[in-house]
Enzyme design. Structure first.
Site, PDB file in Angstrom:
ATOM      1  CB  ALA A  35      -0.654  -0.233   1.381  1.00 36.79           C
TER       2      ALA A  35
ATOM      3  N   GLY B 246       3.768   1.719  -2.014  1.00 31.53           N
ATOM      4  CA  GLY B 246       3.552   1.907  -3.428  1.00 31.53           C
ATOM      5  C   GLY B 246       3.185   2.901  -3.517  1.00 31.53           C
ATOM      6  NE  ARG B 247       7.542   5.653  -8.516  1.00 33.11           N
ATOM      7  CZ  ARG B 247       7.869   6.448  -8.942  1.00 33.11           C
ATOM      8  NH1 ARG B 247       7.055   7.433  -9.786  1.00 33.11           N
ATOM      9  NH2 ARG B 247       9.277   7.361  -9.007  1.00 33.11           N
TER      10      ARG B 247
ATOM     11  NE  ARG C  50       7.634  -6.245   4.358  1.00 38.69           N
ATOM     12  CZ  ARG C  50       7.426  -7.040   5.505  1.00 38.69           C
ATOM     13  NH1 ARG C  50       7.676  -7.540   6.448  1.00 38.69           N
ATOM     14  NH2 ARG C  50       6.647  -8.424   4.736  1.00 38.69           N
TER      15      ARG C  50
ATOM     16  CB  THR D  34       5.554  -8.481  -7.479  1.00 38.90           C
ATOM     17  OG1 THR D  34       4.228  -7.523  -6.419  1.00 38.90           O
ATOM     18  CG2 THR D  34       7.203  -8.398  -6.692  1.00 38.90           C
TER      19      THR D  34
ATOM     20  CG  HIS E 109       9.398   1.292 -16.828  1.00 44.82           C
ATOM     21  ND1 HIS E 109       9.583   0.902 -17.494  1.00 44.82           N
ATOM     22  CD2 HIS E 109       8.391   1.250 -16.889  1.00 44.82           C
ATOM     23  CE1 HIS E 109       8.703   0.176 -18.498  1.00 44.82           C
ATOM     24  NE2 HIS E 109       7.779   0.206 -17.541  1.00 44.82           N
ATOM     25  CG  HIS E 110       9.696   5.290 -12.368  1.00 45.74           C
ATOM     26  ND1 HIS E 110      10.923   4.613 -11.263  1.00 45.74           N
ATOM     27  CD2 HIS E 110       8.882   4.649 -12.696  1.00 45.74           C
ATOM     28  CE1 HIS E 110      10.070   3.307 -10.898  1.00 45.74           C
ATOM     29  NE2 HIS E 110       8.432   3.149 -11.794  1.00 45.74           N
TER      30      HIS E 110
ATOM     31  CE  LYS F 248       9.886  -1.800 -14.264  1.00 45.33           C
ATOM     32  NZ  LYS F 248       9.002  -2.357 -13.314  1.00 45.33           N
TER      33      LYS F 248
END
Length: 254
Positions: free
Chosen positions: A8, A10-11, A35, A92, A147-148, A151
């Protein structure tokens, strides 16, 4: 259906929470695994979710887990799901063989969908790539993904999925046709992937089919990451009444 969000912070995880805040097509956020302290204000949700770092409690509180985490995190999640099977939607990437084996074990107990990319556009790009690979038999195939700069995996899972699509259409040996570090002359039965990392690019994938005197490029660009969150929520709805099996995203979009 009660949804548990794993990853939750994360992006994509944050975008999932935002979509669920509005009660996306009747879905209810029932549990959130964190966490560390979660920054999201859950007072705006119609039902206060369980926010916990207890993985077993997190799984028990939901009917479907949506996962956008890291490879190790997904591995731990699968262990919990094998004990208490629930529907799983996972985006993932960069998974180890052992994690993929656990996923196959879960597929005997519950419906799941694991995709490198949840967007409708990428699904269509895969279909077009298969057709072009099949019809343009003399074309050299090269894939470029951007990608950014944060990554972690390269090439991207989506690029590898596109590679598999093209290799399958050509009848290439999937284990040996891939080239990610090119040196010297290009071998005929090979497909290259180049990975570019920079800025905040959400994701761009281009497949080139290069012939003598001309070439075709098929490209998909993600301009908003919300497409991945919405795609995952649609996958959860689609899996609701499915039997235990590992499903492919192409099945979902017909």
């Amino acid at each position: 259906m009660k949804i548990g969000v794993y990853g939750a912070s994360g992006r994509i995880g944050k975008l999932l929470l935002e979509e669920l805040k509005g009660g996306y097509k009747g879905l209810e956020l029932s549990s959130v695994f964190v966490r560390q302290k979660c920054e999201t204000d859950f007072s705006a949700f119609s039902h206060a979710p369980l926010v916990t770092n207890d993985l077993k409690a997190f799984v028990r509180a939901c009917e479907c887990v949506i996962d956008f985490s890291l490879p190790k995190g997904l591995d731990h999640l699968l262990e919990a799901l094998l004990e208490c099977p629930k529907i799983l939607v996972s985006g993932t990437t960069g998974l180890e063989k052992e994690t993929l084996e656990k996923m196959q074990q879960l597929a005997l107990k519950a419906p799941l969908l694991h995709a490198h990319n949840m967007s409708i556009g990428i699904m269509m790009l895969n279909q077009l790539a298969f057709l072009a690979s099949l019809k343009l038999k003399d074309a050299d195939i090269e894939i470029v993904e951007t990608h950014h700069n944060l990554k972690k995996d390269a090439p991207s899972g989506t690029a590898l999925s596109l590679y598999e699509t093209c290799a399958k259409a050509r009848g290439y040996d999937e284990k040996n046709a891939l080239t990610t570090h090119r040196e010297g002359l290009r071998s005929k039965e090979s497909i290259g992937i180049a990975a570019v990392r920079g800025g905040d690019v959400a994701g761009k994938h281009t497949i080139g089919f290069y012939l003598e005197g001309e070439y075709i490029e098929l490209s998909h660009t993600a301009t908003n990451r919300s497409i991945f969150a919405k795609g995952a929520l649609e996958a959860a709805l689609w899996l609701k009444d499915k039997t235990a099996k590992k499903y492919e995203i192409n099945e979902m979009f017909g």
